[in-house]
Design an enzyme around this catalytic site. Structure first.
Site, PDB file in Angstrom:
ATOM      1  N   ASP A   1     112.722   8.489   6.715  1.00  0.00           N
ATOM      2  CA  ASP A   1     113.574   7.592   5.944  1.00  0.00           C
ATOM      3  C   ASP A   1     115.026   7.989   6.194  1.00  0.00           C
ATOM      4  O   ASP A   1     115.599   8.817   5.492  1.00  0.00           O
ATOM      5  CB  ASP A   1     113.229   7.682   4.462  1.00  0.00           C
ATOM      6  CG  ASP A   1     113.792   6.514   3.673  1.00  0.00           C
ATOM      7  OD1 ASP A   1     114.516   5.691   4.260  1.00  0.00           O
ATOM      8  OD2 ASP A   1     113.512   6.423   2.460  1.00  0.00           O
ATOM      9  N   ALA A   2     115.607   7.397   7.228  1.00  0.00           N
ATOM     10  CA  ALA A   2     116.964   7.726   7.637  1.00  0.00           C
ATOM     11  C   ALA A   2     117.919   6.548   7.521  1.00  0.00           C
ATOM     12  O   ALA A   2     119.131   6.725   7.473  1.00  0.00           O
ATOM     13  CB  ALA A   2     116.968   8.242   9.078  1.00  0.00           C
ATOM     14  N   LYS A   3     117.376   5.336   7.505  1.00  0.00           N
ATOM     15  CA  LYS A   3     118.155   4.098   7.353  1.00  0.00           C
ATOM     16  C   LYS A   3     119.360   4.050   8.300  1.00  0.00           C
ATOM     17  O   LYS A   3     120.472   3.708   7.910  1.00  0.00           O
ATOM     18  CB  LYS A   3     118.613   3.908   5.908  1.00  0.00           C
ATOM     19  CG  LYS A   3     117.441   3.774   4.926  1.00  0.00           C
ATOM     20  CD  LYS A   3     117.936   3.506   3.520  1.00  0.00           C
ATOM     21  CE  LYS A   3     116.771   3.363   2.552  1.00  0.00           C
ATOM     22  NZ  LYS A   3     116.079   4.660   2.305  1.00  0.00           N
ATOM     23  N   ARG A   4     119.124   4.352   9.562  1.00  0.00           N
ATOM     24  CA  ARG A   4     120.204   4.363  10.542  1.00  0.00           C
ATOM     25  C   ARG A   4     120.525   2.941  10.987  1.00  0.00           C
ATOM     26  O   ARG A   4     119.651   2.082  11.079  1.00  0.00           O
ATOM     27  CB  ARG A   4     119.818   5.212  11.752  1.00  0.00           C
ATOM     28  CG  ARG A   4     119.534   6.673  11.450  1.00  0.00           C
ATOM     29  CD  ARG A   4     120.692   7.368  10.781  1.00  0.00           C
ATOM     30  NE  ARG A   4     120.518   8.809  10.757  1.00  0.00           N
ATOM     31  CZ  ARG A   4     120.669   9.572   9.687  1.00  0.00           C
ATOM     32  NH1 ARG A   4     120.991   9.013   8.523  1.00  0.00           N
ATOM     33  NH2 ARG A   4     120.521  10.866   9.752  1.00  0.00           N
TER      34      ARG A   4
ATOM     35  N   THR B   1     113.159   4.293   9.406  1.00  0.00           N
ATOM     36  CA  THR B   1     113.792   3.150   8.751  1.00  0.00           C
ATOM     37  C   THR B   1     115.172   2.914   9.360  1.00  0.00           C
ATOM     38  O   THR B   1     115.900   3.853   9.681  1.00  0.00           O
ATOM     39  CB  THR B   1     113.946   3.379   7.232  1.00  0.00           C
ATOM     40  OG1 THR B   1     114.692   4.584   6.998  1.00  0.00           O
ATOM     41  CG2 THR B   1     112.590   3.471   6.555  1.00  0.00           C
TER      42      THR B   1
END
Length: 288
Positions: free
Chosen positions: A106-109, A136
């Protein structure tokens, strides 16, 4: 290392969508977050430092990685400790995958060009120490900006979960905004995902993040891919809410629970019982 082991290590992975479908069918449709924020460490009686981070993370992985479908470490809670925290994350990813769990980072890059390519290499290149089964990403620099990650995932057999309709209320001002053709931006992104997944069996490898707290999502979720559903537990949603939010696509939902499971630590048996209870509740809600 034997020749057979070396061959397995370098062989291309089966596509993420197929691996996820099998994991959900055999282990139960549940994703458990690994979110070692300071208050949770304190509730476990651990110090808010590297020692506490290592103990917390090791306990969760050892308790759950051999039984849940997906473990989802939140990168930020490791990054806040600098390089030593990232080292703990690297170990957790490797050990969780070795025990059979799929790891969703879960890094939402989200970025463009070579920078997005570098993020893709970090999480989706099999030679990276942070290689994960999926990551993510944020599409709100334009869905096309995700191309380096989509391409890297396809090569490595990994997956990408794209933010669509998130559980935070602030997200609506962007995600519910209207595109030039009248679709909401969220629907536009979902339609892009559906195109990426066209023809994939039994499930595509490009997933969407759609909050379980939304009530009626109000969008077409038939993307032929997995739907990561945060918000179960501490944020107020329950497994019983899933059919109302996801409709006909509920069979592809991967509900995500963090504090609802983690608050039952540090006892490993408590973590396992909580995860099993959530998985059973999801099965009942989805399949009756």
């Amino acid at each position: 290392m034997t020749l057979e082991a070396a061959t397995l290590e370098t062989a291309p992975l089966e596509p993420f969508g197929a691996r996820l479908r099998r994991a959900m069918d055999t282990r139960g449709p549940l994703c458990v977050g690994i979110d070692p924020h300071a208050s949770l460490l304190a509730s476990w009686g651990l110090s808010d430092d590297i020692a506490g981070l290592e103990r917390f993370t090791r306990t969760v992985v050892e308790a759950l990685a051999d039984r849940v479908a997906v473990l989802k470490p939140q990168s930020a809670f490791f990054e806040r400790f600098g390089s030593r925290g990232v080292a703990v994350l690297e170990t957790a990813v490797a050990e969780a995958r070795s025990a059979g769990a799929l790891v969703l980072m879960d890094a939402k890059r989200g970025d463009i060009g070579s920078t997005m390519g570098a993020y893709a290499a970090t999480y989706l290149d099999k030679d990276s120490p942070l290689f994960s089964d999926a990551v993510t990403v944020s599409p709100y620099l334009g869905f096309g900006s995700l191309r380096p990650a989509l391409d890297a995932a396809a090569v490595s057999g990994a997956g990408v979960f794209v933010l669509a309709l998130t559980s935070n209320p602030e997200g609506a001002e962007v995600q519910r905004a209207t595109a030039a053709d009248g679709r909401s931006l969220a629907q536009l992104m979902l339609d892009h995902m559906a195109a990426e997944n066209a023809g994939a069996e039994p499930l595509g490898s490009v997933g969407a993040v759609v909050g379980a707290t939304l009530g009626d999502a109000g969008v077409n979720l038939a993307i032929n891919g997995p739907l990561l559903a945060p918000g179960i537990g501490a944020q107020g949603a329950t497994p019983a809410d899933l059919p109302g939010v996801f409709g006909d696509a509920v069979g592809n939902v991967v509900p995500s629970v963090s504090r609802g499971v983690l608050r039952h630590g540090p006892d490993a048996a408590g973590l396992r019982e909580a995860a099993e209870r959530f998985a059973d509740e999801v099965r009942t809600a989805v399949h009756g």
